[in-house]
Structures are given as structure tokens and as C-alpha cells.
Design an enzyme around this catalytic site. Sequence first.
Site, PDB file in Angstrom:
ATOM      1  N   LEU A 161       0.689  -1.019  -0.291  1.00 37.89           N
ATOM      2  CA  LEU A 161       0.130   0.324   0.499  1.00 37.89           C
ATOM      3  C   LEU A 161       0.833   0.945   0.095  1.00 37.89           C
ATOM      4  CD1 LEU A 161      -2.415  -1.497   2.234  1.00 37.89           C
ATOM      5  CD2 LEU A 161      -3.010  -0.777  -0.624  1.00 37.89           C
ATOM      6  N   ARG A 162       2.187   0.882   0.193  1.00 40.29           N
ATOM      7  CA  ARG A 162       3.142   2.025  -0.822  1.00 40.29           C
ATOM      8  C   ARG A 162       3.156   3.043   0.954  1.00 40.29           C
ATOM      9  NH1 ARG A 162       6.247  -1.341  -2.573  1.00 40.29           N
ATOM     10  NH2 ARG A 162       5.680  -1.082  -5.320  1.00 40.29           N
ATOM     11  N   HIS A 164       8.925 -14.682   0.623  1.00 41.70           N
ATOM     12  CA  HIS A 164       9.380 -14.310  -0.872  1.00 41.70           C
ATOM     13  C   HIS A 164      10.875 -15.051  -1.299  1.00 41.70           C
ATOM     14  CE1 HIS A 164      10.309 -12.683  -4.594  1.00 41.70           C
ATOM     15  NE2 HIS A 164      11.733 -12.480  -4.444  1.00 41.70           N
ATOM     16  N   HIS A 184       3.508 -15.990  -3.688  1.00 41.91           N
ATOM     17  CA  HIS A 184       3.392 -16.382  -4.643  1.00 41.91           C
ATOM     18  C   HIS A 184       4.574 -16.973  -5.808  1.00 41.91           C
ATOM     19  CE1 HIS A 184       6.196 -12.117  -4.362  1.00 41.91           C
ATOM     20  NE2 HIS A 184       7.224 -13.397  -4.924  1.00 41.91           N
ATOM     21  N   ASP A 201      -0.888  -9.692  -4.755  1.00 43.99           N
ATOM     22  CA  ASP A 201       0.594  -9.057  -4.789  1.00 43.99           C
ATOM     23  C   ASP A 201       0.152  -7.859  -5.969  1.00 43.99           C
ATOM     24  OD1 ASP A 201       2.964  -9.452  -4.531  1.00 43.99           O
ATOM     25  OD2 ASP A 201       3.387 -11.083  -6.124  1.00 43.99           O
ATOM     26  N   PHE A 228      10.055  -3.895 -10.485  1.00 42.02           N
ATOM     27  CA  PHE A 228       9.335  -5.025 -10.767  1.00 42.02           C
ATOM     28  C   PHE A 228       7.681  -4.751 -10.892  1.00 42.02           C
ATOM     29  CE2 PHE A 228      13.102  -6.758 -10.196  1.00 42.02           C
ATOM     30  CZ  PHE A 228      13.547  -7.590 -11.984  1.00 42.02           C
ATOM     31  N   GLY A 229       6.550  -5.102 -10.575  1.00 42.87           N
ATOM     32  CA  GLY A 229       5.506  -5.174  -9.781  1.00 42.87           C
ATOM     33  C   GLY A 229       4.204  -5.009 -11.258  1.00 42.87           C
TER      34      GLY A 229
END
Lengths: 435, 320
Positions: free
Chosen positions: A73-74, A189, A241, A314, A332-333
Site C-alpha cells: 500500500l506504499r 518471498h 506467490h 500481489d 518490478f510489480g
Amino acid sequence: MSKPAAKPKVAYINARLIDPAKNYDGPGQVLTGDEVILDVGKKLFDTPPADAEVVDCDGACLAPGLVDMRVQLREPGEEHKESLHSGGEAAVAGGITTMVCLPNTNPVMDDEATLEFVARRARRHALTKVYAYGAVTKGLQGKELAEMGLLAEAGALAFTDALKAVADAQVMRRALQYAATFDLLIVQHPEEPTLAGGVMNSGETATRLGLSGIPREAEIIMLERDIRLVAMTGARYHAAHISTSDSVEIIANAKKRGLPVTCDTAPFYFALNELAVGDYRTFAKLSPPLRSEADRQAIVEGLKTGVIDAIASDHAPQDQDTKRVPFPHAAFGGGGLETLLAVTLDLVHNGEMSLAAAIGLLTRAPAKVLGLDAGSLAKGSKADLVIFDPERAWKVIADKFRSKSKNSPFDGRAVQGKVLRTVIDGRVVFDKLGG
Amino acid sequence: MRDPGFPHRHLLGIEGLTPLEITHLLDLSDRYVELNRGSDKVARVLDGRTIVNLFFENSTRTRTSFELAAKRLGANVINMQVESSSVAKGETLIDTAVTLNAMHPDALCVRHPDSGAVKLLSEKVNCAVVNAGDGSHEHPTQALLDALTIRRRLGRLNGLLVAICGDVLHSRVARSNFYLLLTMGARVRVIAPRTLIPSQLESLGVEVFTDMNEGLKDADIVMMLRVQNERMRGSFIPSVREYFRFFGLDRAKLAQAKPDALIMHPGPMNRGTEIDSDVADDVQRSAIREQVELGVAVRMAVLEVLSKNNAAYKAAVGQS
């Protein structure tokens, strides 16, 4: 958009109830009041109670609100990419009522103060319920353990170093031992960083594009190592993931041996493969990278057989500055909140699994992994609900996302399954019903 | 009107081009070879056009070749050397595109250290773009000049056996050559240590060897690739001397190839690393000097076609 219910109760009628706990998919009615589900059944009443507002679902599906167990959510730190407010808006539009956010904020959620700051901000600004992971190691540096006990007391649901694996085997061993002391869950991860210096999956596409590859073995090796450490320490372990066929096999074997291991995957990994990178499409630059078609199929299979416990979005919002650059330098993302339900429903439309099973992977299953009281339609459960039309087709247009970030590898994709209403604790937080 | 023999707006890579399109560019290049050998070296086909050499990576040879090609066609040439390491690369790239658009160039010749960066730039500018090398992706004019060299020496490409040796992993020259040679019906072998062979390379249609003596057997063409010195310090290869021992081209290894096999190298050469001077300087066998010469002709052909196509494209969409 949310209007206070004029009457103390709400009666949902003409619904197609999806109750994953009972594997039920059929006609039904729900009565809510005082923020909880008061009653649920095939036929509760001929005439709804007089003190209830009536919501005619008109045959649409009514299911528990989605529980998204992996979201960035940054906030705090990168509010230009996403905030608790914008992330919440995006989530409820996607039928999500509970989010669990990663600790890779700035500052990192490795102490109680930051965790409590986020919890407080979330209560005030986020439409959904927001829970958080605590960091496994201080500053996500992979060296010293964070105060997991205190963080758990402050509300951390589980522990993870977010986008980084706890790579040092000794640190991971101690993290698992320490977590086991308090019966805490470690979420990894799974990616060996020394093998993961590339920018996309190793293989034909990377070779053709002249891009450096991340081999599947980066994930496989880390998972295999971790499973040995889990066997050694007895700690609860969750792999985030997973993306390769070998990962599915490793988790399946670990479960067979009775180890306390679970895992999830994201829609990216069962709905897309490395070809989505196409001609250097940075929106398809994800971590772990999109894999081969054979891996994608194995992930679908893993979901069908139950080896993969849950699906998480994710959600990794990125701004233009980090995506509109040459592929090797792009972040990435991908965003995922608003497409989580519809892309997961692909599994149903493709005949891979039942609707109840798919909804289970998005609700009950992640709640169970994290020990959350959510994702249930049982009497007495919180009235967190989603009403959706599983058939309605729409096109993903990332520019129209409510999320601050518009990066989605699903941009332009035709999907089926539209959220009509999202309800949290009995309150309507997103409403397109009848619209 | 666009050139019907090569109707594309940009030349970003060889991948996807048809044999006819490649042949068309080679035929056109052949004409310029003759022009370049005469004393009056100017064809005024691009009079008044502006061509920008935009190099985000140091290169004297390729930039000079493009510059000479553009000038011999009568175009105005600007050389822009951008230090890519000093700034955030993406921002610079998009910003550079905006700046360039304001200058109304007709063609850009772009080199960039990142794979895909030239394509990204081509999406943001209003003119023709020639990829002068992007990362480890493609270097199409190099493959064209290699093909022209082979065709002029051996008369054909179809059916030839070409051995490409060296750092394929990082080589854009190798990738462009794979696509071109395979499209034109040649057989391609790759010879390198496993650390310098990209994953699933066979899927591109090339045969992979790790032994020079086997890989060079009966080759018509031996194409050596440059090995960057920074790859030589233990991470990919243990040492220069070990590399030369097993993968450097010398007389003994060359004896495996056909007696008249042609030796090529995209330059600049590392003598004593990947190629022995004795072989490199053999005028009978080595086509290395010719490659440089034909490079100018190939780039003239490409610039001519793309500049014309660009004018047609702009007329079609109503831009000035």
C-alpha cells in the site's frame, strides 16, 4: 457513496449464495444487522422482516468479501504510488474487504510505532480492513531479527521481509526458531538473490530479447532450502506467490510429510506466462518473473489439487517514472486489486474449478492461513460481503483504475466478473448494484 | 511513397524481416559499394534531410560509419553523445525524445546500453529510427553488412554453414546474425563456453557447440565475437589465456573449417584473446577490413529507404 442504512437490518434476497465453507453454490438469503450476519439460508423468509432494508440481488452472486493476503500500500513513504485511501478504494471496487499489507514501507514496519501508525491511518482512511505483516529482520536487511514478539502483540499477523527473501540460511534458521517460540508464521518471498539478478524469466523469450534471465531454480532452490529449515525448526512457513511447477511439487511433498507449510500464488502466475513481456512490456515485469506456459499450467493444477492454499493479488503499484523506462531499469510489480476477482474467475470460466472453490481461494483460504476471522458466511460472522455478477464481461483499462498506479499486466484484457456491491461490517463501501 | 521493397518505418531489428526485404536492402547496398569506391562519393538522395546519431554508449567505429553514410547521401548530420551513466536513464530517454522531436530530424541512429531502449525511443519520436545496437538485443546494420560481405565473397547466403564463436550471451551482433542468416537459409552454429550461451538458445534455430574443433568442422564462415574484457575476470571466464587456449581462433582450430573458409569479426578485435593476429590479418581468409568498408554502404541503403519511408509516413498522417 456509502449511505447509512436507514433500518437496522439488511435482508439480501434473490441471491446466488457462494459459501466456500459449505461448498454451497445456490439460491439463498442473508440477513445482517449490528455489523454481523444474523442469519443465512436457502429460504429465510417469504416476506423480509419489517425492520430490514431489502436488497434484491437479482440473481447475482453473494459471497464473503475477498481477503487479499499480499498487498503493498506504499504508505508511509511512497504515497505518490498508492496510499491507504487510494488502495482502499481500489480494493473495494475489486470486492476486497480485508487486505494484509507488506512491511516494505518507508520507514519499514519493523517496530511497533510504524505498525501502529499504519493501523491508525488505515482505520481513518482505508475503506477496507487493513492488517499488516511485520518485518522478519530489522530494516528488511536480512541480518538481525526484528522484535517479532512485540510486533505480534501490536497486531502483526505474520512476518515477512516482503520482496526480499531472508537469504542467509543461519538468519532464516533463527527466524524460524524464534517464530516457533511464539507460534508465529513466517512468509517468505522464495527467491535465491544471487541467482535472481536478471530482469525476466530465463528462457527463449529472454534470449530473444537480449534480457538477462532469472532462472526458475532461484525459486526452487530457496524453497527446498526453506523446507529443510522448516523440518529442522518446526516453524510455520508460508511461501508467497509461487510460480514454477517444481515449487508446486516441493510444497506438495512438504505437506505430505506433515510439515506446517502453506503457499499462495497470484493471478499473474496462473493467468499469464512470459510471453506477456512481448516487446519489452514493462507492465509485465514482475517478481517473481512470469514463467513458461508449462509452469503456468502447473500453477493452475496446484490450485485445483489444493497444493496451493490461496490466491493473493500481489498488488505492487508503480508510477510512470519507474515503468516508462527501458525494460532492464523498470521496477518490478503490477497492480492487482481491481482485477483479482475477475482474473481468478477465468479459472471458473475455463472449467478448471467450481465458483465456490475459486471464491474459497480468495476468502476462506487466506483467512485460514493467517488465522483471520474473515471470509465466512456463517451466522455470527462479520458482515463483510461482495455481490458480483460472475458473467458480466468488461475490459481491463488500467488508466481507469482507482489505484493511484496504472501499471497492470492485465491492461487491455477482456475479463468476466464484475463487482456490484461491497459491504464491510454491514456498511456499503462500493455500490454499482442496479447500475 | 514508401519503398515497396522495404515498407517499414524503422529498422529496430532483423527479427521478423522477410528474405525479400533483406535481399532488397542488400541489393541497394551493393550499388553504394561501387559509389563509395569512386572518387565522387556523394549521392544527393537525402539533400536537406537531417540525421541524428544519438549514442548513449561510446562507439567510434559505428558512429563514424553512420555519419559517413549520411554525409555521402547529402544529409546534414548531428552527433549527440549522451552520457547514460550520469542520469536516470529512462527519464533521459523520454526527455531526449521530446527534445529531438522539436528538432524535426528525418532519421535517428540510436545506440543504447539497454535491450529494448531503442524500441521505446521509437515509440516516442516522429521520425525513422535505426537501431545502432541496443544492449544485448540487436544490431541490425551489422548483420546486414556481414551478410553483404558474405554474399559478395561467396555469391550467396543460402545453404552456407556459419560458425559464430564467442560471447553470444551479451552479443547483439550474434542475435541479429542468427535471425538474418537463418531467414536467408544458412545454417548457424554457435561455439562458446556454457557460461556465455544464453538459456534455450537452440530454440532460435541455431546449433550449439562447446568445442571449437567440432563446431568449426566444415564451416564456410567463421564469425568471431568480441569478448569484453570485464567478462574475463573470473565471473564468466577464468582468464584470457584459458579463453584463448580453448576458444580463441588460431591456425590449428581454423584447419577444421573449409580450406577457403572466410573469417569475420565485427570489431574492435581483441588480438590474442579471441583471435590470433596471424589469422586476423590473413588477406586471403579474413574479411574483417571489408566488413568495415561495406558497413558504410549498408547504412547508406538503410538511411535512404527509411528517410523516404518517413517522408511518406509523415505525408500520410499529415505531419510537417
